[in-house]
Enzyme design. Structure first.
Site, PDB file in Angstrom:
ATOM      1  N   TYR A   7       0.920  -1.230   0.121  1.00 60.94           N
ATOM      2  CA  TYR A   7       0.012   0.050   0.067  1.00 60.94           C
ATOM      3  C   TYR A   7       0.599   1.303  -0.071  1.00 60.94           C
ATOM      4  O   TYR A   7       0.264   2.249   0.111  1.00 60.94           O
ATOM      5  CB  TYR A   7      -0.813   0.067   1.101  1.00 60.94           C
ATOM      6  CG  TYR A   7      -0.219  -0.188   2.427  1.00 60.94           C
ATOM      7  CD1 TYR A   7       0.182   1.060   3.338  1.00 60.94           C
ATOM      8  CD2 TYR A   7      -0.095  -1.330   2.915  1.00 60.94           C
ATOM      9  CE1 TYR A   7       1.036   0.953   4.409  1.00 60.94           C
ATOM     10  CE2 TYR A   7       0.678  -1.429   4.363  1.00 60.94           C
ATOM     11  CZ  TYR A   7       1.371  -0.098   5.107  1.00 60.94           C
ATOM     12  OH  TYR A   7       1.904  -0.305   6.141  1.00 60.94           O
ATOM     13  N   THR A   9       5.325   2.552  -0.682  1.00 58.47           N
ATOM     14  CA  THR A   9       6.523   2.716  -1.380  1.00 58.47           C
ATOM     15  C   THR A   9       6.677   1.884  -2.269  1.00 58.47           C
ATOM     16  O   THR A   9       7.514   2.031  -3.395  1.00 58.47           O
ATOM     17  CB  THR A   9       7.650   3.160  -0.618  1.00 58.47           C
ATOM     18  OG1 THR A   9       8.236   2.064   0.086  1.00 58.47           O
ATOM     19  CG2 THR A   9       7.503   4.599   0.293  1.00 58.47           C
ATOM     20  N   GLU A  82      11.166  -4.357   4.874  1.00 60.92           N
ATOM     21  CA  GLU A  82      10.288  -3.742   6.068  1.00 60.92           C
ATOM     22  C   GLU A  82      10.784  -3.899   7.333  1.00 60.92           C
ATOM     23  O   GLU A  82       9.933  -3.365   8.196  1.00 60.92           O
ATOM     24  CB  GLU A  82       9.136  -4.474   5.724  1.00 60.92           C
ATOM     25  CG  GLU A  82       8.361  -4.356   4.383  1.00 60.92           C
ATOM     26  CD  GLU A  82       7.880  -2.941   3.847  1.00 60.92           C
ATOM     27  OE1 GLU A  82       8.209  -2.055   4.489  1.00 60.92           O
ATOM     28  OE2 GLU A  82       7.138  -2.719   2.849  1.00 60.92           O
TER      29      GLU A  82
END
Length: 150
Positions: A7, A9, A82
């Site tokens: 959702y 980058t 992440e």
């Protein structure tokens, strides 16, 4: 193969999308566009203007994003990218398909996808503006800073 919903980058047209199409990171096949079945807040914060989905189901918006199938190598890369499990956490969420790649409308399709989100965060983040769809060049004016420029 696993399904992943991005959702921020990593979406098409966003600053880190290059990683999703890099064969050296593994295989990621774009499946279509979707949105979270439940509402969640997405906030942009920190000195690098990073988008975060907060674990507050029922608040905010159904979040727009891209659906991919990824191999184990790409999932491992995404976990590292992440900062899982310290920076982001990863869980399965129900995603409503808006449009399947090459097939047009979705009908009533709902799929389970891995999503990276924040389980814990500073309390003041809840008061930040919520975003339904992330665009690094959006009217919010909060330009994302690439990892290589930090």
């Amino acid at each position: 193969m696993a399904r992943v919903f991005v959702y921020g980058t990593l979406k098409k047209g966003q600053p880190n999308y290059k990683h999703m199409i890099s064969p050296s990171k593994g295989l990621a096949k774009f499946q279509g566009r979707g949105r979270t079945a439940e509402k969640y807040p997405v906030v942009i914060t920190g000195k690098y203007n990073i988008p975060y989905m907060l674990n507050l189901p029922g608040k905010g918006y159904q979040i727009d994003g891209d659906i991919y199938t990824v191999d184990d190598q790409m999932l491992q890369f995404l976990d590292e990218f992440e900062g899982y499990p310290e920076m982001y956490q990863r869980t399965l969420m129900r995603i409503e398909v808006v449009e399947w790649e090459g097939k047009g409308g979705a009908g009533q399709d709902v799929v389970e996808c891995f999503v990276y989100y924040k389980e814990t965060y500073p309390p003041e983040w809840v008061s930040l503006p919520y975003h339904q769809g992330y665009d690094s060049q959006g009217k919010h004016g909060l330009r994302y800073v690439l990892p290589e420029h930090r």
